[in-house]
Design a protein around this motif. Structure first.
Motif, PDB file in Angstrom:
ATOM      1  N   MET A  27      -0.393  -7.081  -3.502  1.00 14.01           N
ATOM      2  CA  MET A  27       0.601  -7.504  -2.515  1.00 14.01           C
ATOM      3  C   MET A  27      -0.005  -7.579  -1.114  1.00 14.01           C
ATOM      4  SD  MET A  27       3.879  -5.306  -3.842  1.00 14.01           S
ATOM      5  CE  MET A  27       4.970  -5.838  -2.545  1.00 14.01           C
ATOM      6  N   GLN A  28       0.457  -8.560  -0.351  1.00 19.68           N
ATOM      7  CA  GLN A  28       0.079  -8.712   1.048  1.00 19.68           C
ATOM      8  C   GLN A  28       1.192  -8.125   1.914  1.00 19.68           C
ATOM      9  OE1 GLN A  28      -2.932 -10.004   1.916  1.00 19.68           O
ATOM     10  NE2 GLN A  28      -3.305 -10.095  -0.286  1.00 19.68           N
ATOM     11  N   ALA A  46      10.043   4.138  -6.468  1.00 20.43           N
ATOM     12  CA  ALA A  46       9.612   4.501  -5.120  1.00 20.43           C
ATOM     13  C   ALA A  46       8.393   5.420  -5.177  1.00 20.43           C
ATOM     14  CB  ALA A  46      10.752   5.181  -4.368  1.00 20.43           C
ATOM     15  N   LYS A  47       8.405   6.401  -6.057  1.00 22.78           N
ATOM     16  CA  LYS A  47       7.271   7.313  -6.177  1.00 22.78           C
ATOM     17  C   LYS A  47       6.009   6.572  -6.597  1.00 22.78           C
ATOM     18  CE  LYS A  47       9.777  11.554  -7.177  1.00 22.78           C
ATOM     19  NZ  LYS A  47      10.024  12.617  -8.141  1.00 22.78           N
ATOM     20  N   ARG A  48       6.153   5.627  -7.530  1.00 21.86           N
ATOM     21  CA  ARG A  48       4.982   4.852  -7.959  1.00 21.86           C
ATOM     22  C   ARG A  48       4.422   4.012  -6.820  1.00 21.86           C
ATOM     23  NH1 ARG A  48       6.230   2.529 -14.001  1.00 21.86           N
ATOM     24  NH2 ARG A  48       6.208   4.532 -15.032  1.00 21.86           N
ATOM     25  N   ALA A  49       5.305   3.393  -6.044  1.00 22.37           N
ATOM     26  CA  ALA A  49       4.861   2.562  -4.926  1.00 22.37           C
ATOM     27  C   ALA A  49       4.156   3.412  -3.877  1.00 22.37           C
ATOM     28  CB  ALA A  49       6.042   1.828  -4.297  1.00 22.37           C
ATOM     29  N   TYR A  50       4.731   4.554  -3.529  1.00 26.39           N
ATOM     30  CA  TYR A  50       4.103   5.421  -2.532  1.00 26.39           C
ATOM     31  C   TYR A  50       2.742   5.920  -3.012  1.00 26.39           C
ATOM     32  CZ  TYR A  50       8.644   5.439  -0.222  1.00 26.39           C
ATOM     33  OH  TYR A  50       9.804   5.069   0.395  1.00 26.39           O
ATOM     34  N   ALA A  51       2.645   6.297  -4.280  1.00 18.41           N
ATOM     35  CA  ALA A  51       1.380   6.786  -4.826  1.00 18.41           C
ATOM     36  C   ALA A  51       0.324   5.682  -4.841  1.00 18.41           C
ATOM     37  CB  ALA A  51       1.593   7.326  -6.239  1.00 18.41           C
ATOM     38  N   ALA A  52       0.712   4.476  -5.237  1.00 14.98           N
ATOM     39  CA  ALA A  52      -0.227   3.347  -5.237  1.00 14.98           C
ATOM     40  C   ALA A  52      -0.693   3.045  -3.821  1.00 14.98           C
ATOM     41  CB  ALA A  52       0.430   2.107  -5.848  1.00 14.98           C
ATOM     42  N   GLY A  53       0.221   3.131  -2.873  1.00 10.37           N
ATOM     43  CA  GLY A  53      -0.137   2.883  -1.479  1.00 10.37           C
ATOM     44  C   GLY A  53      -1.113   3.907  -0.945  1.00 10.37           C
ATOM     45  N   ARG A  54      -0.904   5.164  -1.263  1.00  5.73           N
ATOM     46  CA  ARG A  54      -1.824   6.215  -0.809  1.00  5.73           C
ATOM     47  C   ARG A  54      -3.218   5.991  -1.372  1.00  5.73           C
ATOM     48  NH1 ARG A  54       2.576   9.691  -1.672  1.00  5.73           N
ATOM     49  NH2 ARG A  54       1.744  10.246  -3.698  1.00  5.73           N
ATOM     50  N   ARG A  55      -3.300   5.629  -2.649  1.00  7.22           N
ATOM     51  CA  ARG A  55      -4.607   5.413  -3.276  1.00  7.22           C
ATOM     52  C   ARG A  55      -5.329   4.229  -2.659  1.00  7.22           C
ATOM     53  NH1 ARG A  55      -1.594   6.617  -7.866  1.00  7.22           N
ATOM     54  NH2 ARG A  55      -1.370   4.434  -8.382  1.00  7.22           N
ATOM     55  N   ALA A  56      -4.597   3.199  -2.270  1.00 12.22           N
ATOM     56  CA  ALA A  56      -5.215   1.969  -1.766  1.00 12.22           C
ATOM     57  C   ALA A  56      -5.164   1.850  -0.243  1.00 12.22           C
ATOM     58  CB  ALA A  56      -4.524   0.760  -2.396  1.00 12.22           C
ATOM     59  N   GLY A  57      -4.636   2.852   0.448  1.00  9.18           N
ATOM     60  CA  GLY A  57      -4.563   2.794   1.904  1.00  9.18           C
ATOM     61  C   GLY A  57      -3.487   1.844   2.400  1.00  9.18           C
ATOM     62  N   ARG A  70      13.873  -2.866  -4.625  1.00  8.74           N
ATOM     63  CA  ARG A  70      12.966  -3.843  -4.020  1.00  8.74           C
ATOM     64  C   ARG A  70      11.938  -3.060  -3.219  1.00  8.74           C
ATOM     65  NH1 ARG A  70      12.204  -8.973  -3.949  1.00  8.74           N
ATOM     66  NH2 ARG A  70      14.165  -9.358  -5.017  1.00  8.74           N
ATOM     67  N   VAL A  71      10.653  -3.411  -3.416  1.00  7.35           N
ATOM     68  CA  VAL A  71       9.546  -2.726  -2.767  1.00  7.35           C
ATOM     69  C   VAL A  71       8.827  -3.721  -1.861  1.00  7.35           C
ATOM     70  CG1 VAL A  71       7.391  -1.471  -3.140  1.00  7.35           C
ATOM     71  CG2 VAL A  71       9.239  -1.277  -4.808  1.00  7.35           C
ATOM     72  N   TRP A  72       8.713  -3.371  -0.560  1.00  5.86           N
ATOM     73  CA  TRP A  72       8.012  -4.209   0.414  1.00  5.86           C
ATOM     74  C   TRP A  72       6.720  -3.527   0.822  1.00  5.86           C
ATOM     75  CZ3 TRP A  72      13.280  -3.704   0.576  1.00  5.86           C
ATOM     76  CH2 TRP A  72      14.031  -4.873   0.649  1.00  5.86           C
ATOM     77  N   ARG A  73       5.668  -4.318   0.999  1.00  6.38           N
ATOM     78  CA  ARG A  73       4.449  -3.788   1.588  1.00  6.38           C
ATOM     79  C   ARG A  73       4.575  -3.960   3.090  1.00  6.38           C
ATOM     80  NH1 ARG A  73      -1.885  -5.446   1.306  1.00  6.38           N
ATOM     81  NH2 ARG A  73      -2.481  -3.915   2.884  1.00  6.38           N
ATOM     82  N   VAL A  74       4.424  -2.872   3.850  1.00  6.22           N
ATOM     83  CA  VAL A  74       4.598  -2.933   5.302  1.00  6.22           C
ATOM     84  C   VAL A  74       3.303  -2.690   6.057  1.00  6.22           C
ATOM     85  CG1 VAL A  74       7.037  -2.347   5.258  1.00  6.22           C
ATOM     86  CG2 VAL A  74       5.342  -0.518   5.366  1.00  6.22           C
ATOM     87  N   GLU A  75       2.268  -2.221   5.391  1.00  2.00           N
ATOM     88  CA  GLU A  75       0.987  -1.982   6.087  1.00  2.00           C
ATOM     89  C   GLU A  75      -0.141  -2.034   5.103  1.00  2.00           C
ATOM     90  OE1 GLU A  75      -0.863   1.795   8.260  1.00  2.00           O
ATOM     91  OE2 GLU A  75       1.066   1.167   9.047  1.00  2.00           O
TER      92      GLU A  75
END
Length: 75
Positions: A27-28, A46-57, A70-75
């Motif tokens: 995701m961009q 939500a937990k999966r999205a947060y964990a994936a985000g932490r791993r990938a910065g 709905r999951v948005w990428r914000v950074e």
């Protein structure tokens, strides 16, 4: 009896030993995806999205939407 075989191609490997459930890494910023409630509980998504985000910065925001999440990428 176990049979030994030759010339069998090995399948592609996955990070962490298994394929990703959701394409969070692809995701961009500004993009979102919808996960139906029948697929996963909203809190688990939500937990999966947060964990994936932490791993990938990356950072994600999750909101309930029409019986799913709905999951948005914000950074």
């Amino acid at each position: 009896m176990t049979v030994i075989e030759s010339n069998i191609p090995m399948p592609a490997s996955y990070k962490n030993g298994r394929p990703a459930s959701y394409p969070f890494r692809d995701m961009q910023v500004g993009q979102s995806l919808y996960i139906p409630a029948s697929e996963v509980f909203p809190r688990h998504a939500a937990k999966r999205a947060y964990a994936a985000g932490r791993r990938a910065g990356m950072k994600f925001v999750c909101r309930r939407d029409d019986g799913g999440v709905r999951v948005w990428r914000v950074e």
